[in-house]
Design a protein around this motif. Structure first.
Motif: not given
Length: 512
Positions: A181-190
């Motif tokens: 959840l954190q990754y898809v919201t922040d670092e992996g958003k693009e």
């Protein structure tokens, strides 16, 4: 023929069965027990589910205990939800009592004290064989229903599971899911947006809050490895008796979210795993859900629909579900309609609401020429109940006020020493109580994020170094130019000419 003789024939004909059965007790006419008018439950129809209801102190738990014992003796495994903590006594024989002998003399068969093979299970911090499940085993649909998510949020959960599948990121425990959840919201958003579409940070925040709610109720202990294999609930001991698995839940009465989460995952796993049984003549496993209102009281509409579907479908796998609760109204009507066996202990009429509930409860049972059901419901003694079962043709049997047999095992909890001995002798505890924390989404994404951060740091450093080299180069160039033009007038003129051409070149580009 006397009324008693007519009643005896009425019960014996109504409960006659050609298939194997268990004996529940003897029918009563008024306050008198009719000896050998035995109320029987065919094994063939036990997968049609059931209800055990009644006010506090009327004997529901003892009835559950009797059913578990007799099923075990028939070689049928049982799973009990022990929320009040008073079912571990199954592992020790009853000490006996004159009142028990008196009761069985009225029923028409002798009392036998014995102990039964039990397995102590836990999903919390209590001692016992630990039951766990991974987040992946829940799947996006069931997890979304348990969390009561909106359609948009359900879509995000589906994307998360798809992303993890595509990138071979195991979702094992809650920290894995939170990390994704954190990754898809922040670092992996693009990365996510490019491959799967845009994800709203407000939606992921809402999902995270629901996950934290489960985590605070003890979900961090339940989600993880090693996953419990539901086939281990169907074991038979060396004497041919079904193992009674006692799931200790005394510390989660105030955690209904965790309880309903566990129940839905367990039933879904059993349904997916067990083969179709068809008409085998006996159930594969019987599950008793004590304090059943905990499953339903905080369940969303979507979750209730899921429960209803599983209740309808799981019986084809040879599984019988038995809900134990104070009032039949605690169970949703659509679920109640699926229950073939009904054992109704006494209800108390203290208020107008109680009287209304009694009237509704009486309507759940077949009418009888021998009982005023609504009236008798308030007069039943401890260890007495109205009983209606399905015969082997699936037809409800006559309603019978029943003097129930006494449990053969201890009607009390085990001592700490006795409980420790049962747990130490478990054949499953070494299989499931070892702590596993293999590399999963949490570790993999942390590693990926670390690589991203290192790459960014290197890029920033390289850029700084490049700028520094350029500054040094320009500084050296200015020093050389100044020195050279002072020594050579021709260089000075050439430099000026170069500047003029560059300037007019820029103008030309602008004008174009």
């Amino acid at each position: 023929m006397s009324q008693q003789e007519e009643f005896f024939e009425y019960i014996n004909n109504g409960y006659a069965t050609k298939c194997d059965y268990i004996e529940l007790g003897a029918a009563m006419l008024g306050e008198e027990t009719i000896t050998n008018a035995i109320v029987k439950i065919p094994l063939k129809t036990l997968n049609r589910h059931g209800l055990i209801a009644g006010a506090t102190g009327t004997g529901k738990t003892k009835t559950l205990q009797v059913l578990a014992e007799t099923l075990s003796d028939k070689g049928i495994p049982v799973l009990l939800m022990d929320i009040k903590g008073d079912l571990s006594g199954l592992a020790q024989p009853s000490p006996g009592h004159p009142k028990i002998d008196e009761r069985h003399a009225k029923i028409g068969f002798p009392f036998e004290a014995k102990k039964f093979p039990i397995e102590v299970l836990t999903i919390s911090e209590q001692k016992g064989t630990r039951m766990r499940a991974t987040v992946s085993e829940f799947g996006p649909v069931l997890l979304s229903r348990i969390l009561d998510l909106s359609e948009v949020q359900q879509g995000i959960v589906a994307i998360i599971f798809k992303y993890c599948d595509d990138n071979k990121l195991p979702l094992l425990d809650i920290k894995d899911f939170k990390k994704v959840l954190q990754y898809v919201t922040d670092e992996g958003k693009e990365e996510i947006q490019k491959e799967y579409g845009r994800i709203s940070s407000s939606s992921t925040g809402a999902i995270l809050r629901k996950i934290i709610e489960i985590e605070q109720q003890g979900g961090d202990l339940f989600f993880g490895e090693k996953s419990f294999e539901v086939e281990d609930l169907t074991r038979i001991d060396e004497n041919g008796r079904g193992i009674i698995s006692v799931l200790r839940l005394t510390d989660i009465q105030d955690k209904p979210k965790l309880f309903s989460t566990f129940m839905m995952q367990l039933l879904a796993e059993i349904y997916e795993t067990f083969p179709e049984q068809g008409d085998s003549g006996r159930p594969e496993l019987i599950i008793f859900i004590d304090e059943a209102h905990l499953v339903f009281e905080e369940a969303s509409k979507a979750l209730l629909n899921q429960i209803e579907s599983i209740v309808k479908l799981i019986r084809s796998k040879g599984i019988g579900l038995y809900f134990v609760t104070q009032n039949p109204n605690d169970v949703p009507e659509d679920v109640l309609a699926q229950l073939g066996l009904k054992i109704q202990h006494a209800l108390r009429a203290f208020t107008a609401k109680d009287r209304k509930a009694i009237k509704l409860a009486a309507e759940n049972y077949p009418s009888s020429d021998y009982y005023d059901t609504k009236e008798v419901l308030t007069q039943l003694g401890i260890g007495e109940a109205f009983v209606s079962v399905l015969n082997e043709k699936g037809i409800p049997t006559p309603l019978a006020r029943t003097m129930l047999r006494a449990p053969m095992s201890r009607m009390d909890i085990l001592t700490d020493k006795e409980l420790a001995a049962v747990i130490d002798n478990s054949k499953l505890i070494h299989k499931y109580n070892q702590e596993l924390d293999r590399e999963s989404a949490y570790e993999m994404l942390n590693s990926k994020i670390e690589k991203i951060n290192l790459a960014e740091e290197k890029a920033i450093k390289d850029l700084k170094d490049q700028k520094e080299r350029e500054r040094n180069k320009k500084s050296s160039s200015r020093t050389y130019t100044t020195s050279s033009t002072r020594q050579n007038p021709i260089v000075k003129v050439l430099t000026s000419a170069t500047f003029i051409r560059a300037f007019f070149g820029i103008l030309k580009k602008v004008m174009k």
